[in-house]
Design an enzyme around this catalytic site. Sequence first.
Site, short mmCIF file in Angstrom:
data_model
loop_
_atom_site.label_atom_id
_atom_site.label_comp_id
_atom_site.label_asym_id
_atom_site.label_seq_id
_atom_site.Cartn_x
_atom_site.Cartn_y
_atom_site.Cartn_z
CD GLU A 330 -1.46 -2.27 1.92
OE1 GLU A 330 -0.48 -2.73 1.69
OE2 GLU A 330 -2.37 -3.17 2.57
CE LYS A 439 -4.30 -7.47 21.59
NZ LYS A 439 -4.76 -8.01 20.32
P1 ADP Z 1 2.33 -9.07 1.50
O1 ADP Z 1 1.60 -9.42 2.76
O2 ADP Z 1 1.77 -9.26 0.34
O3 ADP Z 1 3.76 -9.60 1.68
P2 ADP Z 1 3.34 -6.51 2.04
O4 ADP Z 1 4.90 -6.68 1.41
O5 ADP Z 1 2.84 -5.48 1.61
O6 ADP Z 1 2.48 -7.46 1.52
O7 ADP Z 1 3.47 -6.75 3.45
C1 ADP Z 1 3.73 -5.77 4.48
C2 ADP Z 1 3.80 -6.05 5.90
O8 ADP Z 1 5.16 -6.76 5.88
C3 ADP Z 1 4.04 -4.97 6.86
O9 ADP Z 1 2.80 -4.44 7.09
C4 ADP Z 1 4.84 -5.33 7.85
O10 ADP Z 1 3.99 -6.08 8.73
C5 ADP Z 1 5.69 -6.42 7.38
N1 ADP Z 1 7.01 -5.50 7.17
C6 ADP Z 1 7.49 -5.11 5.94
N2 ADP Z 1 8.88 -4.84 6.32
C7 ADP Z 1 8.99 -5.21 7.45
C8 ADP Z 1 10.20 -5.01 8.46
N3 ADP Z 1 11.37 -4.35 8.13
N4 ADP Z 1 10.17 -5.40 9.76
C9 ADP Z 1 8.99 -5.90 9.95
N5 ADP Z 1 7.92 -5.94 9.21
C10 ADP Z 1 8.01 -5.75 7.99
#
Ligand code: ADP
Length: 544
Positions: A330, A439
Amino acid sequence: MLGLMQEWPLLCHKVIDHAANYHGDREVVSRSVEGPIHRTNYRNTRARALAFARRLELDDVRPDDRIATMAWNTWRHLEAWYGITGLGAIYHTLNPRLFPQQLVWIMNDAEDSMLFVDLTFLPLIEKIAGSVPTLRRIIVLTDREHMPQTSLANVDCYEEWLAEGDGDFTWRDFDERTAAGMCYTSGTTGNPKGVLYSHRSNVLHAMASIFPDVIGMSSGDTMMPVVPFFHANAWGTSFAAPMAGSRLVLPGPGMDGKSIYEMLTNEKVTVTAAVPTVWLMLLQYLEKENGSLPDLDRVFIGGSACPRSVIETFQNRYGVKVRHGWGMTEMSPIGSVCVLNPDHDSLSADQRLDVQAKQGQPFFGVEMKITDDDDNAMPHDGRTFGRLKVRGPAVASAYYKGDGAEQFDSDQWFDTGDVAHIDEHGYMQVTDRSKDVIKSGGEWISSIALENLAVGHPAVAEAAVIGLPHPKWDERPLLIIIAKAECNPSKEEILDFMRDKVSKWWMPDDVVFVDAIPHTATGKILKTELRAQMKDYRFPGCES
Ligand code: ADP
């Protein structure tokens, strides 16, 4: 009074024009799906993208049509993106790792009219194409010599198809807010949701990602996006590298440690980007083969939390700087990056590593805040968790067809679904997805923090932490581990290793050893599945 400056729409094809005009000889090197290494440059990429757009027009493709691609990172996929957007149509990347039913759902939701597919994925498409009634033509991204037999109708060979696009074509002109690309979120809960990038958002995101404190790219760099084009808009690299004039190396289908290592070293890559699982694999390969990375200057790691041990190994053992980034589909997708700055000069080496394990600061173009459930802003003290919300010109304002409207508020703040804290310097750290946070007794435990800690144990290959029901505390953490080959750590050894590094009440109640941990199509731990697998598990003492 309005300023007297020109309206110059930010359109994707202006990026490849710039690259062709000023960095035309800069190479685009790909490992082809057919096998050999293929070399071209930005001048030819632009010429073929123009032919691509012209050829789409001959196929009666109209502005706004959704054109699907299911392909590895190669020069053909790159020219397809520019050809599609240059006509005002919309590239729609399909992730081949999704379940076939999910792909069918996504293609029907997007109403894709054409599909460009790599040889690798043709068998998959043969199974599902019949369930997508809008799909009227399929082009296999190869030449005549490699064209396979197929049961599909309306199939063409890419090189022959493209050759018919010769002739004059000029990029179309349109509003910079016009849709350029489309990518669906993985839909770990509910149906996937469509994110629709605009030309403007892609160009602005690319400009930001070449800032020195983001990925940072220049005409002296060789960039290799290992992150697939089909994962979250290729992290913007397919626009950022040509914009900066960086030489581009595309790994094609070679996603194993050996192939990635070959490309990094043979092509003297200076900057690269991928998810932590890829780098864990590469580091294991380097260790086994006694490899080195003399040309690589920095590695951008995001998509899941990057374990501290990975950062440490890259930097201390191989002399490669780590940029830990966070983002999501997004957000086009990069939202923040962790780069140390003078605020950290006085810290010890160990404390600096702790900072680098954070997801860092937003760059210009991303606003960020953490709130409680009632939208009250939470303090930036590096401890208090809150819902992470963002807004900016490359952040989605809605999902395609209006799904998930509750995630967007009236002031444009988008609720990321992540839980995070932010420190006094504005460095954000993701502590969990809101649905994965544990939690316990009314307090929250970060599953990510525990996973990163456990994976620092030398005998641990991968770790996952989930919250499971507990009669007294509501939920307690269970640590699930894959041990490294030929290692046989005990529960106690792992827990002892973690004990002095985390609050006592955060310590996992138990450790379970497994052979495999389920992953999503983008390489993240699939916690819904893991919780389902563990549904009959009971913590010691809670068996009844
Ligand atoms: P998909 O779920 O299709 O892989 P995204 O790549 O858009 O989609 O996923 C985004 C999510 O990935 C974020 O909202 C977060 O939860 C996680 N994320 C991305 N980068 C990081 C990071 N460096 N550390 C922790 N979580 C991450």
